[in-house]
Design a protein around this motif. Structure first.
Motif, PDB file in Angstrom:
ATOM      1  N   VAL A  80       8.236  -6.532   4.921  1.00 45.77           N
ATOM      2  CA  VAL A  80       7.423  -5.351   4.660  1.00 45.77           C
ATOM      3  C   VAL A  80       6.050  -5.559   5.297  1.00 45.77           C
ATOM      4  N   LEU A  81       5.738  -4.749   6.293  1.00 41.46           N
ATOM      5  CA  LEU A  81       4.475  -4.869   7.017  1.00 41.46           C
ATOM      6  C   LEU A  81       3.379  -4.014   6.399  1.00 41.46           C
ATOM      7  N   ALA A  82       3.758  -2.900   5.775  1.00 42.32           N
ATOM      8  CA  ALA A  82       2.766  -1.998   5.185  1.00 42.32           C
ATOM      9  C   ALA A  82       3.417  -1.195   4.072  1.00 42.32           C
ATOM     10  N   ARG A  83       2.625  -0.804   3.087  1.00 45.99           N
ATOM     11  CA  ARG A  83       3.067   0.080   2.002  1.00 45.99           C
ATOM     12  C   ARG A  83       2.022   1.149   1.828  1.00 45.99           C
ATOM     13  N   GLN A  84       2.417   2.418   2.000  1.00 43.83           N
ATOM     14  CA  GLN A  84       1.465   3.526   1.937  1.00 43.83           C
ATOM     15  C   GLN A  84       1.665   4.379   0.695  1.00 43.83           C
ATOM     16  N   ALA A  85       2.199   3.829  -0.389  1.00 42.97           N
ATOM     17  CA  ALA A  85       2.491   4.628  -1.592  1.00 42.97           C
ATOM     18  C   ALA A  85       2.100   3.848  -2.834  1.00 42.97           C
ATOM     19  N   GLN A  86       1.828   4.579  -3.909  1.00 47.18           N
ATOM     20  CA  GLN A  86       1.525   3.997  -5.205  1.00 47.18           C
ATOM     21  C   GLN A  86       2.344   4.727  -6.270  1.00 47.18           C
ATOM     22  N   VAL A  87       2.728   4.003  -7.302  1.00 47.66           N
ATOM     23  CA  VAL A  87       3.460   4.617  -8.402  1.00 47.66           C
ATOM     24  C   VAL A  87       2.581   5.704  -9.041  1.00 47.66           C
ATOM     25  N   GLY A  88       3.183   6.878  -9.258  1.00 45.30           N
ATOM     26  CA  GLY A  88       2.455   8.013  -9.817  1.00 45.30           C
ATOM     27  C   GLY A  88       1.937   8.962  -8.755  1.00 45.30           C
ATOM     28  N   GLY A  89       1.913   8.482  -7.520  1.00 46.62           N
ATOM     29  CA  GLY A  89       1.507   9.361  -6.433  1.00 46.62           C
ATOM     30  C   GLY A  89       2.630  10.328  -6.083  1.00 46.62           C
ATOM     31  N   VAL A  90       2.326  11.251  -5.222  1.00 51.98           N
ATOM     32  CA  VAL A  90       3.303  12.256  -4.817  1.00 51.98           C
ATOM     33  C   VAL A  90       3.699  11.995  -3.379  1.00 51.98           C
ATOM     34  N   ALA A  91       4.975  11.865  -3.173  1.00 51.49           N
ATOM     35  CA  ALA A  91       5.496  11.654  -1.820  1.00 51.49           C
ATOM     36  C   ALA A  91       5.815  13.003  -1.200  1.00 51.49           C
ATOM     37  N   GLY A  92       5.256  13.224  -0.018  1.00 50.63           N
ATOM     38  CA  GLY A  92       5.578  14.441   0.698  1.00 50.63           C
ATOM     39  C   GLY A  92       6.821  14.225   1.552  1.00 50.63           C
ATOM     40  N   GLU A  93       7.459  15.305   1.928  1.00 45.56           N
ATOM     41  CA  GLU A  93       8.651  15.191   2.775  1.00 45.56           C
ATOM     42  C   GLU A  93       8.261  14.597   4.133  1.00 45.56           C
ATOM     43  N   GLY A  94       8.924  13.549   4.520  1.00 41.82           N
ATOM     44  CA  GLY A  94       8.628  12.887   5.781  1.00 41.82           C
ATOM     45  C   GLY A  94       7.419  11.960   5.726  1.00 41.82           C
ATOM     46  N   THR A  95       6.874  11.729   4.511  1.00 40.91           N
ATOM     47  CA  THR A  95       5.721  10.833   4.376  1.00 40.91           C
ATOM     48  C   THR A  95       6.186   9.383   4.402  1.00 40.91           C
ATOM     49  N   PRO A  96       5.577   8.516   5.261  1.00 40.75           N
ATOM     50  CA  PRO A  96       5.981   7.106   5.268  1.00 40.75           C
ATOM     51  C   PRO A  96       5.601   6.424   3.953  1.00 40.75           C
ATOM     52  N   LEU A  97       6.544   5.692   3.386  1.00 41.35           N
ATOM     53  CA  LEU A  97       6.296   4.918   2.180  1.00 41.35           C
ATOM     54  C   LEU A  97       6.085   3.438   2.514  1.00 41.35           C
TER      55      LEU A  97
END
Length: 330
Positions: free
Chosen positions: A151-168
């Motif tokens: 895993v090189l990067a993580r762009q998400a946090q628990v409780g956040g909202v993932a948009g369609e096509g958003t990199p996680l």
């Protein structure tokens, strides 16, 4: 009587002082001597060989028993034919291989309920990385790793909202990396694909030899350099993307009749010498050197093929000869 006794004691003290001075100066001519250095005769015993091979007219040598030489790490090898490389030193950067980096996306928009990986974790193909509640179906779906890697990067946090096509997440297979080497000036005319290159890490000096795969078209805008690319195995995981490295590219090699390692060559009284071993005796042999590269030097005069020369710890031999020579100076 008292005055006479005092004069006697004083005279005795003066005589003792004279004898002491003459004893301490027995090897030094009196200051009043008119002998010149040319007139000074050492006598046959002083002109004789000192018995350890360090006479002024002969070759410089020393004798070291085999057991002592082994303990000191002195190694010899026969003079042999070899090659001298035309090498170019360059620098470069490590990058992931195209096609071995994947973006992990959310398929449907919605709140992120869990995340199961962090930066630096090693993951496998199909491993669940996150769970997201879909705003469309109000059901929870999982997101899995499309490739195995780190895993090189993580762009998400628990409780956040993932948009369609958003990199996680971003995952990279770092088992093999590219090294992009920057070449400047006239070197670009000599370096072509297919030549060997040795790449060294700046952190610990570990090296790996590979082959230059291609010279990229165009010029790097920022550095105005040409980029040559090779692949590196990353078995230990310590070759890291973004790290700077040093590299030595071998453009061509030339055959030489006699080659010695650079570690064999020392300077003695302003001359290049190597130390030839005969039995337990090591003799300084002046040599004429030709072409050289980062490891070896061509010898054009002074040696014969097959002679044993010191290739490791040659400075020990030099120091021993120098120490013995200093001890026998007049």
């Amino acid at each position: 009587m008292t005055a006479s006794l005092s004069r006697t004691v004083l005279a005795a003290a003066v005589l003792l002082a004279v004898f002491a001075l003459s004893g301490c100066s027995k090897d030094t001519p009196p200051a009043s001597s008119t002998d010149t250095e040319a007139d000074h005769d050492h006598g046959p015993t002083e002109d004789a060989d000192h018995g350890d091979g360090h006479d002024d007219e002969g070759p410089q040598r020393t004798t070291i028993p085999a057991a002592m030489a082994e303990q000191a790490g002195i190694r010899v090898a026969p003079v042999a034919a070899g090659t001298i490389a035309d090498e170019h030193d360059v620098q470069g950067l490590l990058t992931p291989v195209d096609g071995r980096v994947a973006q992990v996306m959310a398929r449907f928009p919605g709140p992120i309920r869990s995340l199961r990986a962090n930066v630096g974790d090693t993951v496998s193909t199909g491993q669940v990385l996150a769970s997201i509640e879909s705003n469309l179906s109000l059901s929870t779906y999982t997101v899995s790793a499309p490739i195995s890697g780190v895993v090189l990067a993580r762009q998400a946090q628990v409780g956040g909202v993932a948009g369609e096509g958003t990199p996680l997440f971003e995952i990279g297979d770092l088992s093999t990396l590219w090294v992009d080497l920057h070449i400047f000036g006239n070197d670009t005319q000599h370096i072509t694909a297919g030549v060997p290159v040795t790449v060294s890490r700046m952190t610990d000096g570990v090296s790996q030899t590979t082959t230059l795969e291609r010279v990229l078209p165009g010029t790097a805008t920022a550095s105005q350099s040409t980029v040559a690319r090779a692949s590196l195995r990353n078995d230990d995981g310590l070759w890291r993307p973004g790290a700077a490295v040093k590299a030595r590219i071998v453009v061509a090699t030339t055959a030489a009749a006699q080659v010695v390692p650079l570690t064999a060559v020392q300077t003695l009284e302003g001359k290049d010498v190597v130390f030839v071993r005969t039995g337990d005796t090591y003799t300084a042999r002046p040599v004429t050197l030709g072409a050289r590269d980062a490891q070896n030097a061509e010898v054009t005069d002074g040696l014969s093929v097959g002679e044993d020369v010191v290739i490791e710890q040659s400075y020990v031999i030099k120091a021993d000869i120098g120490k013995a020579g200093a001890a026998h100076e007049h």
